[in-house]
Design an enzyme around this catalytic site. Sequence first.
Site, PDB file in Angstrom:
ATOM      1  N   THR B 146       1.043  -1.248  -0.131  1.00 27.88           N
ATOM      2  CA  THR B 146      -0.009   0.095   0.008  1.00 27.88           C
ATOM      3  C   THR B 146       0.657   1.022  -0.089  1.00 27.88           C
ATOM      4  O   THR B 146       1.218   1.823  -0.974  1.00 27.88           O
ATOM      5  CB  THR B 146      -0.792   0.226   1.042  1.00 27.88           C
ATOM      6  N   LYS B 168       3.625  -6.791   4.103  1.00 27.72           N
ATOM      7  CA  LYS B 168       3.578  -5.361   3.743  1.00 27.72           C
ATOM      8  C   LYS B 168       2.986  -4.592   4.925  1.00 27.72           C
ATOM      9  O   LYS B 168       2.652  -5.346   5.964  1.00 27.72           O
ATOM     10  CB  LYS B 168       2.626  -5.549   2.546  1.00 27.72           C
ATOM     11  N   THR B 179      -1.793  -1.595   8.032  1.00 31.80           N
ATOM     12  CA  THR B 179      -2.011  -3.032   8.170  1.00 31.80           C
ATOM     13  C   THR B 179      -0.611  -3.815   8.041  1.00 31.80           C
ATOM     14  O   THR B 179      -0.150  -3.374   6.835  1.00 31.80           O
ATOM     15  CB  THR B 179      -3.171  -3.376   7.335  1.00 31.80           C
ATOM     16  N   GLU B 259       6.345   4.477   7.562  1.00 42.02           N
ATOM     17  CA  GLU B 259       5.929   5.845   6.928  1.00 42.02           C
ATOM     18  C   GLU B 259       6.656   7.141   7.238  1.00 42.02           C
ATOM     19  O   GLU B 259       6.464   7.412   8.526  1.00 42.02           O
ATOM     20  CB  GLU B 259       4.415   6.156   7.056  1.00 42.02           C
ATOM     21  N   ASN B 378       0.008  10.781   6.292  1.00 47.52           N
ATOM     22  CA  ASN B 378      -1.327  10.186   6.804  1.00 47.52           C
ATOM     23  C   ASN B 378      -2.377  11.180   6.992  1.00 47.52           C
ATOM     24  O   ASN B 378      -3.420  11.122   7.341  1.00 47.52           O
ATOM     25  CB  ASN B 378      -0.930   9.552   8.291  1.00 47.52           C
ATOM     26  N   SER B 383      -7.395  11.028   0.468  1.00 43.58           N
ATOM     27  CA  SER B 383      -8.005  12.285  -0.306  1.00 43.58           C
ATOM     28  C   SER B 383      -7.130  12.140  -1.560  1.00 43.58           C
ATOM     29  O   SER B 383      -6.454  10.936  -1.808  1.00 43.58           O
ATOM     30  CB  SER B 383      -7.754  13.452   0.067  1.00 43.58           C
TER      31      SER B 383
END
Lengths: 383, 383
Positions: B146, B168, B179, B259, B378, B383
């Site tokens: 993702t 992942k 996740t 991230e 995040n 969006s």
Amino acid sequence: MSVTAAKGFTAAGIAAGIKDGGKPDLALVVNTGPRRAAAGVFTSNRVKAAPVLWSQQVLADGELTAVVLNSGGANACTGPQGFQDTHATAEKVAEVLETGAGEVAVASTGLIGVTLPMDRLLPGIEKAAAELSGYGGEKAAIAIKTTDTVHKTAVAARDGWTVGGMAKGAGMLAPGLATMLVVLTTDADLDAAVLDRALRDATRVTFDRVDSDGCMSTNDTVLLLASGASGTAPEYADFAAAVREVCDDLGRQLIGDAEGASKDIKVEVINAATEEDAVEVGRSIARNNLLKCALHGEDPNWGRVLSAIGTTSAAFEPDALNVAINGVWVCKGGSIGDDRDLVDMRYREVRITADLAAGSATATIWTNDLTADYVHENSAYSS
Amino acid sequence: MSVTAAKGFTAAGIAAGIKDGGKPDLALVVNTGPRRAAAGVFTSNRVKAAPVLWSQQVLADGELTAVVLNSGGANACTGPQGFQDTHATAEKVAEVLETGAGEVAVASTGLIGVTLPMDRLLPGIEKAAAELSGYGGEKAAIAIKTTDTVHKTAVAARDGWTVGGMAKGAGMLAPGLATMLVVLTTDADLDAAVLDRALRDATRVTFDRVDSDGCMSTNDTVLLLASGASGTAPEYADFAAAVREVCDDLGRQLIGDAEGASKDIKVEVINAATEEDAVEVGRSIARNNLLKCALHGEDPNWGRVLSAIGTTSAAFEPDALNVAINGVWVCKGGSIGDDRDLVDMRYREVRITADLAAGSATATIWTNDLTADYVHENSAYSS
């Protein structure tokens, strides 16, 4: 306003040179009586700064004549030297006010793990004492700022008596972001036991429910001093309501000035089985970094609310949960509800309502969003 | 490598059109036997996605023939429709592989609260089945990404048998950031009970100790499938070590790709009274936003480490705590230790050692720093 709104108090705020650049960094609040009752609540962090250990000790008898507060250094994790410095600070205040060190509470805020420049702090106390006045409340509130962008004061004036106060920080009592220091004063004629009860009742539902970043300080301190100068002894309920009003006001100001924040977020948990459940769920939502980022981006990401609720031990059924963001029930029965595009996120205040469908208890937690500015401010703080 | 490193497995990764832009979004892993033993561990979040509820159910008999995984949608908080979609997905896989739906685990990742486009997902399964091969492991690993910037695979090859896998996500099993999906395969000839024990022993000290942002997903899934195709039944200790090696490798890759992260942070807690204490303290340090910001700014702010330790219920005395950052004992006896300027923070890996001086237990938690990039990623995710 501030700590000198109530009769029987003087205050001062000066630059002692603890901070660089001549900024105000030392505040003194003095209770001129006739009564000198006091109560306090402190951080629940087990690593407590020297001034917290000191102030807890001197408050044991329910009396205080003065509070000295410094910004520019937390005096936390500073070992025996740190405690000696706090003691010397209280002794100096006692000397200039002609009282005993056991009548003086000390509060410090700033970087942890650095000792205070006592050669500047002690002369600063003499300077502050020389400037004490019945109008010094605002200067005192300014002198305790660290990363605060504005100073914070509040007052609740009643018929014949008053509760006022000042605060610094951007967080809460336990846990807290940066350090929260609060001094409240009143001229109501009440004893220490009543002050203690009113202060605990108020902080439990105000400062304890303000959760900016889930981090608990080593220095959080909230003090309430009563001079009795009004000669009035209000009913407990009236007094408690006034203390709560001032705490609530200051708590909202803390969130409104939280480091880097662009949104003030009110998390309301409703229909919980117990108040404890409601608080646990509210806190879990308020601490979810992913949600706090989403709200910063004006994204009504209700999945992150559900995911936060799911980590708690509160009573609920996953398929009975409802969540509203700014009044739009975007999640119904644990699944997709009304159109998320209906949620208007353009304003600073965001309201999240989590309906646990498990009882009738409620609680409200205030928090703020997580922003790049928060990261910038806190990655450069000590450098 | 990946899930096809062990004999007895085929895999595929294709673009079904669940994600926009033709990116790979559907993976299929098939156990071709002769044995079809399996075990799994799942998120401890009480709000569980439909595929988690489904896969827990089908694993009850310790057997799996296939795993189908999609990115582009988590199918969480989607109510009865979501569960029907998961069921239909498993039925479709069963149909093309000529097995039963009860032999098919399903895993999904992506945004919560959105139903899956079944009109694209179901034809995608036929396409994936047509591309199954003994070399498809890497494509499968790519299809489950993702926000991952790289795909993640690992392998432990032993004498005559192998454990391999793919992952992942950028987080952990419980709690987890975004996740985490992991599929491990082995050709060792072992039954489901042994697989279950080895998987739980491994995840407890690997994925469970990777804590990127303290947020727990609704979809985390780790599966281990055994084909028995090697005809070899290794000793438990050897097999468990291999599973742990692969989990450890994948866990480190997850943190390395977290991230927005710019630092990989290893939190080692030593001299704890119990392992539980060590894990609690490690997790508290790993989740402290203020510390994570400081480390991002290459600031060895040990006060924030002590402040995090102080919020735990672990056994320790505040004035006996020692903290090292990258090997420099900046805090000794709860107070100022060696010169913080000696700490070299220029490299990506940061090592924090917290000595509780309360026993001999240890634990290591991996986390990463908190950055403006994390906030950006995040706040714009959906969006």
